[in-house]
Design an enzyme around this catalytic site. Structure first.
Site, short mmCIF file in Angstrom:
data_model
loop_
_atom_site.label_atom_id
_atom_site.label_comp_id
_atom_site.label_asym_id
_atom_site.label_seq_id
_atom_site.Cartn_x
_atom_site.Cartn_y
_atom_site.Cartn_z
N HIS A 231 0.81 -1.22 0.00
CA HIS A 231 0.00 0.00 0.00
C HIS A 231 0.85 1.27 0.00
O HIS A 231 0.35 2.34 -0.31
CB HIS A 231 -0.99 0.01 1.18
CG HIS A 231 -0.38 0.32 2.51
ND1 HIS A 231 0.00 -0.66 3.40
CD2 HIS A 231 -0.14 1.49 3.13
CE1 HIS A 231 0.46 -0.10 4.50
NE2 HIS A 231 0.39 1.21 4.36
N ASP B 244 0.13 -7.48 1.36
CA ASP B 244 0.65 -6.13 1.60
C ASP B 244 2.18 -6.10 1.57
O ASP B 244 2.81 -5.41 2.36
CB ASP B 244 0.14 -5.57 2.93
CG ASP B 244 0.30 -4.06 3.00
OD1 ASP B 244 0.33 -3.41 1.94
OD2 ASP B 244 0.41 -3.51 4.12
N SER C 82 4.88 2.55 7.91
CA SER C 82 4.48 1.39 7.12
C SER C 82 5.58 0.96 6.17
O SER C 82 6.11 1.77 5.41
CB SER C 82 3.20 1.70 6.33
OG SER C 82 2.11 1.82 7.20
#
Length: 455
Positions: A201, A231, A307
């Site tokens: 993402h 992911d 992230s």
């Protein structure tokens, strides 16, 4: 006899004529004027116009509100309010209303589905026709490069400062340019010749990707491969001699041991920040952006921009990729100390496949877009998976599946939501033949479908 009586006696005929004349006036209709009709004044006309305009506005408002509430593509759709939206099979599944985790710490602007989804045409630097520049970076020897990955063997407990000194040089900052603006994230250097692991993402819909090293130097990158179901993504920069991360064994971690995160919270302004906590839980089975995942839970602070960065154990080894996913219905201000990381053993397996092939191999494909809807079956309403679109020449098309079909079971296993269907699908491999039990026009029927490999 007074004067009046004398007058009446002397003039009886005149008296009679006087009475008759008075009687005739009382019953003569011509004596009265005909009532005139009332006419509408200017004020009344204005009032009628205002009321008509108000009524038209109410009707138009009702039509617009209805479209917004019942159109699945609308931002305010009732489907979305209960966590149900259209998804692309093999790419992104609808939200699970029972336990759905999303990332309130979006790494990109104006992207409600930053964790995954089929957004049509690929907008990564691998597709230069969308926009941006594509750096000339060779990825043809990825398999050989991935043999350079370092796995930790020395189990010496380090201090937090020692861990940072060991791991920080292998962490990078990532800035992504998309059609909606810029976003940022983190990454982990896997090989000395520039292969970097991050979250899918983080680089989703990327037009350009720029990597920043600990020393501040910047390099353009290409997206080698990205897998939204896990992911995980792999990017590469044209640079050799990089400091590599040391990878540990996520199957050996225990609840309560130290967990350290390094990344770029809130963007590169606070780059290479270290936070420390513990492993709060392991094997957390959670539906993340509609995919069932087994994650590590930690209370190490993970914020926007973290992230894709590493979660590190007490030996300075990477045991996970941080990917904060918190239940969307919660207020962020009410959630503390809950972060998640993808176990490195699972992530590394995906990363090797992405580096070598550009996609995850061996994943079965149906070729449908699906949506969980409230469907009437006989005299009751139930949630079921509804086919929205069928890709031409796909396994689903060849099996005879049509838009509007309700999928009740996948090879004998009942499915209620999109996550159920995809979980059942992933139990098989390309080339396997399965039976789909569907509802069409009020009647049940079975279709035979042979799955192919997702590309």
């Amino acid at each position: 006899m007074n004067d009046q009586e004398h007058y009446q006696a002397q003039n009886p005929e005149q008296q009679t004529n006087a009475y008759q004349s008075q009687y005739n006036r009382q019953y003569d209709q011509s004596y009265y004027q005909r009532p005139q009709k009332k006419r509408i004044g200017a004020g009344g006309i204005i009032a009628i116009i205002l009321v008509s305009c108000f009524a038209l506005l109410m009707v138009a408002g009702a039509v617009i509100a209805g479209k917004m509430l019942f159109d699945p593509d609308s931002r305010f759709s009732l489907y979305k309010s209960i966590g149900r939206e259209e998804v692309q099979e093999g790419e992104k599944e609808t939200e699970n209303p029972r336990q759905q985790f999303e990332d309130p710490f979006e790494d990109k602007d104006d992207d409600e589905n930053a964790f995954g989804g089929d957004h049509g045409q690929n907008t990564s630097p691998l597709n230069p026709q969308i926009g941006g520049s594509t750096p000339d970076i060779d990825t043809s020897h990825a398999s050989e490069s991935m043999d350079d990955v370092v796995v930790g063997s020395e189990k010496k407990v380090l201090t937090t400062s020692e861990i940072y000194a060991k791991a920080a040089p292998s962490v990078v900052g990532i800035v992504v340019s998309t059609q909606n603006g810029e976003g940022s994230g983190s990454g982990i250097i896997m090989t000395s010749d520039g292969y970097i692991m991050t979250n899918a993402h983080v680089v989703e819909d990327a037009l350009t990707v720029t990597v920043t090293l600990l020393d501040g130097s910047e390099y353009p990158a290409v997206v080698v491969g990205s897998d939204e179901a896990t992911d995980v993504a792999v990017i590469r920069i044209d640079k050799t001699g990089l400091a590599q991360a040391v990878f540990g064994d996520s199957d050996q971690i225990t609840v309560g041991e130290d967990a350290i995160a390094i990344g770029n919270p809130l963007g590169l302004e606070l780059s290479f920040t270290i936070t420390k906590g513990i492993v709060s839980a392991i094997n957390r089975n959670i539906t993340v952006s509609n995919y069932n995942m087994t994650l590590i839970q930690t209370d190490a602070a993970i914020n926007p921009g973290n992230s894709g960065g590493p979660l590190i154990n007490q030996y300075g080894e990477v045991i996970g990729i941080t990917s904060a996913k918190i239940m969307a219905s919660y207020s962020v201000s009410n959630v503390e100390g809950i972060g998640f990381a993808i176990p490195i053993n699972a992530a590394m397996k995906i990363a090797r496949d992405l580096a070598a092939n550009g996609h995850v191999t061996g994943r079965p494909y149906l070729g449908i877009t699906i949506q969980t809807q409230y469907v009437q079956i006989e005299n009751r309403y139930e949630y079921h998976v509804v086919v929205i679109t069928v890709e031409e020449n796909s396994p689903a098309s060849k099996a005879g599946l049509q838009p509007g079909d309700v999928i009740l079971a996948f090879n004998g296993a009942e499915v209620e939501e999109n996550s159920d269907l995809l979980a059942e699908r992933d139990k098989y491999k390309p080339g396997d033949t399965v039976k789909l039990t569907i509802l069409r026009n009020g009647g049940q029927m079975e279709l035979t479908l042979t799955m192919t490999e997702a590309q």
